[in-house]
Write a protein that holds these residues in place. Structure first.
Motif, PDB file in Angstrom:
ATOM      1  N   ILE A 143       0.839  -1.195   0.000  1.00 21.01           N
ATOM      2  CA  ILE A 143       0.000   0.000   0.000  1.00 21.01           C
ATOM      3  C   ILE A 143       0.877   1.250   0.000  1.00 21.01           C
ATOM      4  CG2 ILE A 143      -1.635   1.325   1.415  1.00 21.01           C
ATOM      5  CD1 ILE A 143      -2.969  -1.007   0.200  1.00 21.01           C
ATOM      6  N   THR A 144       2.014   1.180   0.695  1.00 21.31           N
ATOM      7  CA  THR A 144       2.883   2.358   0.755  1.00 21.31           C
ATOM      8  C   THR A 144       3.361   2.766  -0.621  1.00 21.31           C
ATOM      9  OG1 THR A 144       4.867   1.022   1.010  1.00 21.31           O
ATOM     10  CG2 THR A 144       3.787   1.721   3.012  1.00 21.31           C
ATOM     11  N   ILE A 145       3.523   1.776  -1.498  1.00 17.64           N
ATOM     12  CA  ILE A 145       4.013   2.080  -2.838  1.00 17.64           C
ATOM     13  C   ILE A 145       2.858   2.448  -3.755  1.00 17.64           C
ATOM     14  CG2 ILE A 145       5.213   1.111  -4.832  1.00 17.64           C
ATOM     15  CD1 ILE A 145       6.419  -0.900  -2.744  1.00 17.64           C
ATOM     16  N   SER A 146       1.773   1.680  -3.658  1.00 15.01           N
ATOM     17  CA  SER A 146       0.733   1.795  -4.667  1.00 15.01           C
ATOM     18  C   SER A 146      -0.231   2.945  -4.418  1.00 15.01           C
ATOM     19  CB  SER A 146      -0.036   0.483  -4.756  1.00 15.01           C
ATOM     20  OG  SER A 146      -0.620   0.197  -3.515  1.00 15.01           O
ATOM     21  N   LEU A 147      -0.507   3.243  -3.153  1.00 17.28           N
ATOM     22  CA  LEU A 147      -1.525   4.260  -2.884  1.00 17.28           C
ATOM     23  C   LEU A 147      -1.108   5.649  -3.397  1.00 17.28           C
ATOM     24  CD1 LEU A 147      -4.326   4.503  -1.643  1.00 17.28           C
ATOM     25  CD2 LEU A 147      -3.247   5.051   0.528  1.00 17.28           C
ATOM     26  N   PRO A 148       0.100   6.134  -3.071  1.00 19.67           N
ATOM     27  CA  PRO A 148       0.486   7.442  -3.609  1.00 19.67           C
ATOM     28  C   PRO A 148       0.496   7.465  -5.134  1.00 19.67           C
ATOM     29  CG  PRO A 148       1.997   6.751  -1.894  1.00 19.67           C
ATOM     30  CD  PRO A 148       1.126   5.579  -2.189  1.00 19.67           C
ATOM     31  N   LEU A 149       1.011   6.395  -5.737  1.00 18.68           N
ATOM     32  CA  LEU A 149       1.050   6.291  -7.205  1.00 18.68           C
ATOM     33  C   LEU A 149      -0.358   6.407  -7.774  1.00 18.68           C
ATOM     34  CD1 LEU A 149       2.928   5.468  -9.645  1.00 18.68           C
ATOM     35  CD2 LEU A 149       2.201   3.133  -9.220  1.00 18.68           C
TER      36      LEU A 149
END
Lengths: 273, 441
Positions: A143-149
């Motif tokens: 989630i840390t990678i995908s949510l901001p993206l």
């Protein structure tokens, strides 16, 4: 400065460029067909093409299990982060809230976080909750990678949807949430789909968290699984090239089908139109 | 904007807006902000997963009640059994137990400690796991801890002296008692708070600076090469031609495959014995022998940069191409009217208009390159002799190969600070260009 007709020199340059980019794949594919005793030869083609490397690649390691793991983890990550990101992107682009710059700044800052800086606390958390070697244990850090993206790309797509439709929905008495669900979401479907592909690919390719958290062989994802084909003493290049070909084929298909969408997603955040 | 009267409960636009951003903000706080703060906290301790006395972060001297209660029970059992089995040592065993008891009474004289002890003890009796660290680890005041440790030292010595006179199974049993006393002693945890010591250690360690230099070198060279080659390619293919689809797809495949898989492919192509790239490079005379690529420091660094440039240049070209396509042709026509040549058009029209696209691409690529982990970890493992070790690889090794979570966290905080500085510089350069129009309202 742009000549719009392409000459023969241009096509030769193009051919060389494409060849250089594709060369590793071509060579790996040709290697995967070679029998064991020809692996160190530099001949392009083998006269004794065989599938023994493929048989070995899928029997010595649970390659299909890795693919399943990657698929489930990336799929769950994509669905979860898109659901949450589409809310945020809508609110930030369409609703009159304060602190938009702050929110987007926070999103951007968290997309710049080095994963190594949060790895050990996440590892402790996943260990304490007994989620090591599970799908959820990877979805949480992903989630840390995908949510901001996802928020960043979706916001760009939502921004492009014309305001007029929304205004008329409002005049017709739709509530803000109805407007979101019935007007914006259907119009944003192509953008959401594009975002989904990019998020999926990002999760599919993640290595650091998968390496640290899912250490049991049955729970490894593709990138980690492939990197563990080599042992301390031998490097089975035949198996590795066959495994690489197997896991690259789905990506090639994905890219061939969705190339336009992928390009529009990749460039949406960086270029203002 | 308020909800129309007569409707049932409904959110107005503002409330809906805040409700919609809330889940994402909460998640970002939980999985990004909170962990980085924990990393910072962990980095202040000598905190090691593989050392039981250092596997907790302890600010002040504390007692691991679970260990204490457990081992106290075992010591009691041991003393009772051994007093019967080996009457010669009964006096010593009883003395030991009296000492343990005296200290115990002193400990539970404090009401809070007494009730915590009761709770832990009853949980242990019911075989319940004690997951609440606030209950399990109790801080102790005054000199109790050091007194207890000194007393246990004496008793262990006395019991070991008895052990030497006994023989056979009895001696083994007495040895167990001594071990249990040691465990009991080990339940006193001295503080492993070291303040900024971990940072001081690493900042004085040459390996940290090597890793930082490697990372910076890798970042500058690979991102620089990617920008120049990517810009060249983008300029060349910014026209209509046949076969756009094939070019686009072939450019996307390296971007789409996992870095770890790409690194495996390149480790084969660069291999000293069977690597075709190493073979041809040696044949043309670029390197002295095929093995030089992955066994020498400069060869390995070159290999990593080469693989990274291969994987990322196409992506860079794609971003810049999109930027080029937004430059209206009229700009070039106007420049032509003013008598600008090709080079002038590039420097005075293309570059200024492409500036923000280039900076955005550079920002993301620089941060990505600075965080590099998978490529190096898989392709060279940081070797030979740490010559290609990046700061993330170094931090990973400290964290997971040495299980040293305190020191490793200090390194990860160092990575974080570097990334923050780089982002800050870029954001200053870019200003509001970074944010899409909407945020400026």
């Amino acid at each position: 400065m742009l000549k719009n007709q392409a000459g023969i020199r241009f096509y030769i340059f193009l051919a060389i460029f494409v060849f250089l980019v594709m060369f590793p794949f071509i060579w790996i594919f040709l290697t995967s067909l070679k029998p064991q005793n020809e692996l160190t030869s530099f001949a392009w083609f083998t006269s004794n093409a065989t599938l023994e490397s493929y048989a070995s690649a899928i029997t010595t390691r649970p390659l299909f299990r890795y693919m399943l793991n990657s698929f489930v983890v990336s799929g769950l990550t994509t669905v979860l982060s898109l659901l949450i990101a589409s809310f945020t992107a809508y609110a930030v682009t369409r609703l009159p809230i304060r602190g938009k710059t702050l929110i987007l700044g926070l999103v951007l800052a968290s997309s710049m976080f080095p994963p190594i800086a949060i790895l050990s606390p996440i590892f402790n958390f996943v260990t304490d909750t007994g989620l090591r070697n599970s799908y959820i244990g990877l979805v949480i850090p992903y989630i840390t990678i995908s949510l901001p993206l996802a928020i960043w790309i979706l916001a760009t797509f939502f921004q492009k949807i014309p305001w007029e439709l929304e205004e008329s929905a409002k005049l017709d008495g739709a509530t803000p949430f109805q407007t979101y669900r019935q007007i914006i979401l259907p119009l944003a479907t192509p953008g959401i789909f594009t975002t989904a592909i990019l998020v999926f690919v990002a999760a599919w390719n993640e290595y650091l968290f998968a390496l640290a958290i899912n250490t049991a062989d049955a729970w490894r994802t593709i990138p980690v699984g492939i990197s563990f084909y080599q042992s301390e003493y031998t490097v089975p290049w035949g198996d590795i090239s066959a495994a690489t070909v197997i896991v690259t084929i789905p990506i090639v298909i994905l890219v061939l089908i969705f190339q336009r969408r992928i390009v529009s997603g990749l460039t949406s955040g960086s270029v203002k139109e | 904007m308020a909800g129309k009267p007569g409707r049932k409960f409904q959110l107005n636009e503002k409330q809906l807006g805040y409700a919609m951003v809330a889940p994402a903000l909460v998640l970002i706080l939980l999985v990004v902000i909170w962990p980085i703060m924990l990393s910072g906290w962990n980095s202040l301790f000598d905190y090691r997963l593989n050392d039981p006395t250092k596997s907790e972060r302890i600010m002040t001297e504390s007692l691991n009640l679970e260990e204490y209660a457990d081992n106290r029970y075992l010591v009691e059992q041991g003393v009772n059994e051994l007093s019967e089995a080996y009457p010669e040592g009964e006096e010593t065993f009883n003395e030991t137990w009296t000492v343990v008891q005296n200290h115990h009474e002193e400990l539970v004289a404090e009401d809070a400690m007494a009730s915590s002890y009761q709770e832990v003890n009853s949980m242990l009796n019911d075989y319940e796991p004690i997951t609440d660290d606030n209950l399990r680890i109790q801080s102790i005041d005054g000199s109790w801890g050091s007194d207890f440790e000194a007393a246990m030292d004496e008793q262990i010595e006395a019991v070991t002296a008895v052990q030497q006179q006994a023989d056979g199974d009895t001696a083994v049993e007495i040895g167990y008692l001594a071990a249990q006393l040691e465990n009991l002693q080990g339940s006193v945890l001295s503080s492993n708070f070291v303040g900024l010591q971990n940072y001081a250690d690493y900042l004085l360690d040459g390996r940290t600076w090597t890793a930082l230099t490697n990372t910076t070198f890798f970042t500058i060279v690979s991102v620089g090469a990617e920008l120049i080659i990517g810009l060249g390619v983008a300029l060349l293919i910014n026209r209509t031609f046949k076969g756009r689809g094939i070019v686009r797809a072939s450019v996307l495949v390296p971007w789409a495959i996992p870095t770890a898989v790409a690194a495996m492919m390149w480790s084969y192509l660069f291999d000293g014995q069977s690597g075709v790239v190493a073979h041809y490079m040696a044949a043309v005379g670029l390197i002295s022998d095929p093995g030089a690529l992955l066994t020498t420091a400069s060869g390995s660094m070159f290999s990593i940069i080469f693989a990274d440039v291969w994987k990322t240049t196409p992506y860079m070209a794609l971003l810049l191409l999109a930027g080029l396509q937004t430059i209206p042709n009229t700009q070039y026509e106007a420049a032509e009217v003013d008598g600008a040549g090709r080079v002038q058009k590039f420097f005075f029209v293309t570059l200024p208009l492409l500036k923000s696209a280039i900076l955005v691409a550079l920002l993301f690529r620089t941060l990505d390159a600075f965080r590099v982990f998978d490529l190096i970890y898989v392709l060279t493992g940081g070797g030979p002799a740490n010559a290609t070790e990046s700061i993330s690889v170094f931090a990973y090794k400290a964290l997971f190969e040495q299980q040293n979570f305190g020191a490793g966290s200090a390194l990860s905080v160092i990575v974080f600070v570097c990334v923050a500085i780089i982002s800050f510089i870029f954001v200053k350069l870019l200003g509001s260009d970074l944010f899409p129009e909407r945020a400026k309202k």
